[in-house]
Design a protein around this motif. Structure first.
Motif, PDB file in Angstrom:
ATOM      1  N   PRO A  56      79.361  65.108  -7.210  1.00 27.16           N
ATOM      2  CA  PRO A  56      80.015  66.001  -6.873  1.00 27.16           C
ATOM      3  C   PRO A  56      81.477  65.768  -6.235  1.00 27.16           C
ATOM      4  O   PRO A  56      81.441  65.263  -5.221  1.00 27.16           O
ATOM      5  N   LEU A  57      82.385  65.583  -7.202  1.00 24.79           N
ATOM      6  CA  LEU A  57      83.598  64.775  -6.813  1.00 24.79           C
ATOM      7  C   LEU A  57      84.813  65.943  -6.857  1.00 24.79           C
ATOM      8  O   LEU A  57      85.043  66.613  -7.621  1.00 24.79           O
ATOM      9  N   ARG A  58      85.457  65.742  -5.656  1.00 21.60           N
ATOM     10  CA  ARG A  58      86.721  66.524  -5.534  1.00 21.60           C
ATOM     11  C   ARG A  58      87.852  65.567  -5.407  1.00 21.60           C
ATOM     12  O   ARG A  58      87.880  64.283  -4.759  1.00 21.60           O
ATOM     13  N   ILE A  59      89.209  65.914  -6.088  1.00 24.58           N
ATOM     14  CA  ILE A  59      90.352  65.038  -5.992  1.00 24.58           C
ATOM     15  C   ILE A  59      91.371  66.025  -5.445  1.00 24.58           C
ATOM     16  O   ILE A  59      91.708  67.111  -5.657  1.00 24.58           O
ATOM     17  N   ILE A  60      91.957  65.243  -4.110  1.00 22.59           N
ATOM     18  CA  ILE A  60      92.923  65.834  -3.378  1.00 22.59           C
ATOM     19  C   ILE A  60      94.181  64.743  -3.605  1.00 22.59           C
ATOM     20  O   ILE A  60      94.007  63.529  -3.361  1.00 22.59           O
ATOM     21  N   ARG A  61      95.242  65.350  -4.030  1.00 17.18           N
ATOM     22  CA  ARG A  61      96.685  64.654  -4.251  1.00 17.18           C
ATOM     23  C   ARG A  61      97.516  64.775  -2.985  1.00 17.18           C
ATOM     24  O   ARG A  61      97.969  66.026  -2.656  1.00 17.18           O
ATOM     25  N   VAL A  62      97.850  63.766  -2.530  1.00 12.36           N
ATOM     26  CA  VAL A  62      98.740  63.813  -1.325  1.00 12.36           C
ATOM     27  C   VAL A  62      99.956  62.718  -1.369  1.00 12.36           C
ATOM     28  O   VAL A  62      99.872  61.817  -2.384  1.00 12.36           O
ATOM     29  N   LYS A  63     101.059  63.147  -0.862  1.00  9.87           N
ATOM     30  CA  LYS A  63     102.054  61.996  -0.910  1.00  9.87           C
ATOM     31  C   LYS A  63     101.579  60.868   0.162  1.00  9.87           C
ATOM     32  O   LYS A  63     100.849  60.977   1.097  1.00  9.87           O
ATOM     33  N   ASN A  64     102.061  59.616  -0.335  1.00 12.00           N
ATOM     34  CA  ASN A  64     101.421  58.471   0.505  1.00 12.00           C
ATOM     35  C   ASN A  64     102.186  58.271   1.800  1.00 12.00           C
ATOM     36  O   ASN A  64     103.480  57.673   1.703  1.00 12.00           O
ATOM     37  N   HIS A  65     101.833  58.852   2.809  1.00  8.97           N
ATOM     38  CA  HIS A  65     102.292  58.564   4.105  1.00  8.97           C
ATOM     39  C   HIS A  65     101.392  57.627   4.966  1.00  8.97           C
ATOM     40  O   HIS A  65     101.527  57.642   6.192  1.00  8.97           O
ATOM     41  N   GLY A  66     100.684  56.883   4.352  1.00  9.21           N
ATOM     42  CA  GLY A  66     100.006  55.848   4.753  1.00  9.21           C
ATOM     43  C   GLY A  66      98.411  56.143   4.990  1.00  9.21           C
ATOM     44  O   GLY A  66      97.855  57.043   4.637  1.00  9.21           O
ATOM     45  N   ARG A  67      97.497  55.159   5.442  1.00  6.35           N
ATOM     46  CA  ARG A  67      96.214  55.228   5.145  1.00  6.35           C
ATOM     47  C   ARG A  67      95.404  56.220   6.173  1.00  6.35           C
ATOM     48  O   ARG A  67      94.533  56.977   5.896  1.00  6.35           O
ATOM     49  N   SER A  68      96.263  56.251   7.430  1.00  2.00           N
ATOM     50  CA  SER A  68      95.558  57.380   8.359  1.00  2.00           C
ATOM     51  C   SER A  68      95.745  58.802   7.793  1.00  2.00           C
ATOM     52  O   SER A  68      94.963  59.407   8.054  1.00  2.00           O
ATOM     53  N   ALA A  69      97.271  59.102   7.367  1.00  3.61           N
ATOM     54  CA  ALA A  69      97.281  60.324   6.774  1.00  3.61           C
ATOM     55  C   ALA A  69      96.463  60.898   5.711  1.00  3.61           C
ATOM     56  O   ALA A  69      95.886  62.059   5.485  1.00  3.61           O
ATOM     57  N   THR A  70      96.034  59.804   4.754  1.00  3.93           N
ATOM     58  CA  THR A  70      95.218  59.775   3.709  1.00  3.93           C
ATOM     59  C   THR A  70      93.867  60.239   4.318  1.00  3.93           C
ATOM     60  O   THR A  70      93.003  61.053   3.452  1.00  3.93           O
ATOM     61  N   ARG A  71      93.429  59.519   4.990  1.00  2.80           N
ATOM     62  CA  ARG A  71      91.846  59.611   5.514  1.00  2.80           C
ATOM     63  C   ARG A  71      92.041  61.206   6.174  1.00  2.80           C
ATOM     64  O   ARG A  71      90.899  61.883   6.338  1.00  2.80           O
ATOM     65  N   ASN A  72      93.049  61.394   7.046  1.00  4.34           N
ATOM     66  CA  ASN A  72      92.853  62.666   7.769  1.00  4.34           C
ATOM     67  C   ASN A  72      92.837  63.844   6.905  1.00  4.34           C
ATOM     68  O   ASN A  72      92.265  64.863   7.053  1.00  4.34           O
ATOM     69  N   ALA A  73      93.520  63.720   5.928  1.00  2.19           N
ATOM     70  CA  ALA A  73      93.507  64.845   4.769  1.00  2.19           C
ATOM     71  C   ALA A  73      92.160  64.922   4.196  1.00  2.19           C
ATOM     72  O   ALA A  73      91.734  66.092   3.972  1.00  2.19           O
ATOM     73  N   GLY A  74      91.411  63.847   4.004  1.00  2.00           N
ATOM     74  CA  GLY A  74      90.216  63.802   3.667  1.00  2.00           C
ATOM     75  C   GLY A  74      89.129  64.599   4.623  1.00  2.00           C
ATOM     76  O   GLY A  74      88.217  65.439   4.232  1.00  2.00           O
ATOM     77  N   ILE A  75      89.333  64.149   5.868  1.00  2.00           N
ATOM     78  CA  ILE A  75      88.614  64.895   7.098  1.00  2.00           C
ATOM     79  C   ILE A  75      88.732  66.369   7.060  1.00  2.00           C
ATOM     80  O   ILE A  75      87.814  67.179   7.054  1.00  2.00           O
ATOM     81  N   TRP A  76      90.031  66.924   6.988  1.00  2.12           N
ATOM     82  CA  TRP A  76      90.261  68.227   6.753  1.00  2.12           C
ATOM     83  C   TRP A  76      89.747  68.879   5.650  1.00  2.12           C
ATOM     84  O   TRP A  76      89.454  70.211   5.875  1.00  2.12           O
TER      85      TRP A  76
END
Length: 300
Positions: A56-76
């Protein structure tokens, strides 16, 4: 209803990511879960699309603003009540999801640390599945022995030969060795139990992560101890740290870490500036980065 969200941040991982996803295809769980792959780079489509029908895989594509921002996008984006953070270059045990879930029974403010074991032999290669595809740019000028060049880890190994993965994953980096020492002695005896907050392999309840305030995004793009800073706030908010059985183990497909010491020093300096009154942060940097002294100097 989804119970568990596995958050995997990635940035140009390629073959390593494919091995990670393959290990999730081999999970034995019956608990409803999702995998949120947060892409801050460019994932080759052929490396992920074939897994969409298996997990059950979802892909979210984000601009690279660092590891914290990437993880936070996953949390939300997550729907589960439990969050499992897993790096995009780890091979996980078949009962990994179940073991993280069971470890949180009746524990709303506990962070579970999963052990991370290093597979050092693959650190030279762009793709651990096939060393002959080429070396990482940091090792382009290296001449490696035939023995090393014939070494690989395949998706078939993950499906049918996990004992090989376990046998090869025998090393630990300095942080993991330190955390394991603390758990052996009794992590509650230390002033810095928050060192167990290594986002390579950890889990906590989503509601508690949001209560704490997620990951600070002002650490920037370079490597930094943003996960330890998160653990520091978790500890101050009354959280605890535990470790469970081997089933939460994950095996790290090692890679190049050029100029790591200088980058790490800058990260800890930024962490210290955030909490100028907390001398423990500089003391931790001495132990983990400068490799001076031992963690036992920080026993209560």
């Amino acid at each position: 209803m989804v119970k568990i969200s596995v958050i995997i941040p990635t940035y140009n991982k390629g073959g390593r990511l494919a091995l990670t996803l393959k290990s999730f295809c081999c999970q034995t769980t019956s608990i409803p879960y999702e995998i949120i792959l947060v892409d801050g780079g460019e994932i080759p489509d052929n490396e992920v699309e074939r897994f969409m029908s298996q997990i059950p895989l979802r892909i979210i594509r984000v601009k690279n603003h660092g590891r914290s921002a990437t993880r936070n996008a996953g949390i939300w984006a997550s729907k589960g009540e439990l969050l499992i953070f897993c790096d995009a270059d780890l091979i996980v045990e078949p009962e990994y999801i179940d073991a993280h879930w069971m470890a949180h029974k009746s524990k709303s403010k506990t962070l579970i640390h999963g052990r991370k074991k290093e597979i050092p032999y693959v650190r030279f290669f762009e793709d651990p599945r096939n060393p002959h595809k080429g070396l990482l740019k940091e090792y382009k000028d290296y001449t490696l022995s035939n023995k090393i060049m014939n070494f690989n880890i395949t998706e078939e190994d993950i499906s049918n030969n996990m004992d090989k993965i376990r046998r090869l994953g025998h090393a630990q980096d300095r942080l993991e060795r330190t955390v394991q020492h603390m758990f052996e002695k009794g992590i509650e005896r230390y002033k810095v139990p928050w060192l167990a907050a290594d986002t390579a392999n950890m889990s906590l309840m989503r509601a508690f992560a949001i209560e704490i305030g997620l990951f600070r995004e002002d650490f920037g793009l370079d490597w930094a101890p943003e996960d330890l800073e998160f653990g520091y706030r978790l500890y101050k908010a009354g959280g605890s740290f535990e470790q469970t059985c081997y089933r939460t183990d994950a095996y790290h497909l090692a890679h190049a870490r050029i100029n790591w010491k200088e980058i790490a020093k800058k990260g800890y300096q930024l962490f210290q500036k955030m909490y100028p009154e907390e001398s423990l942060i500089s003391e931790i940097a001495e132990v983990l980065v400068e490799q001076k002294g031992t963690i036992d100097s920080l026993l209560k």
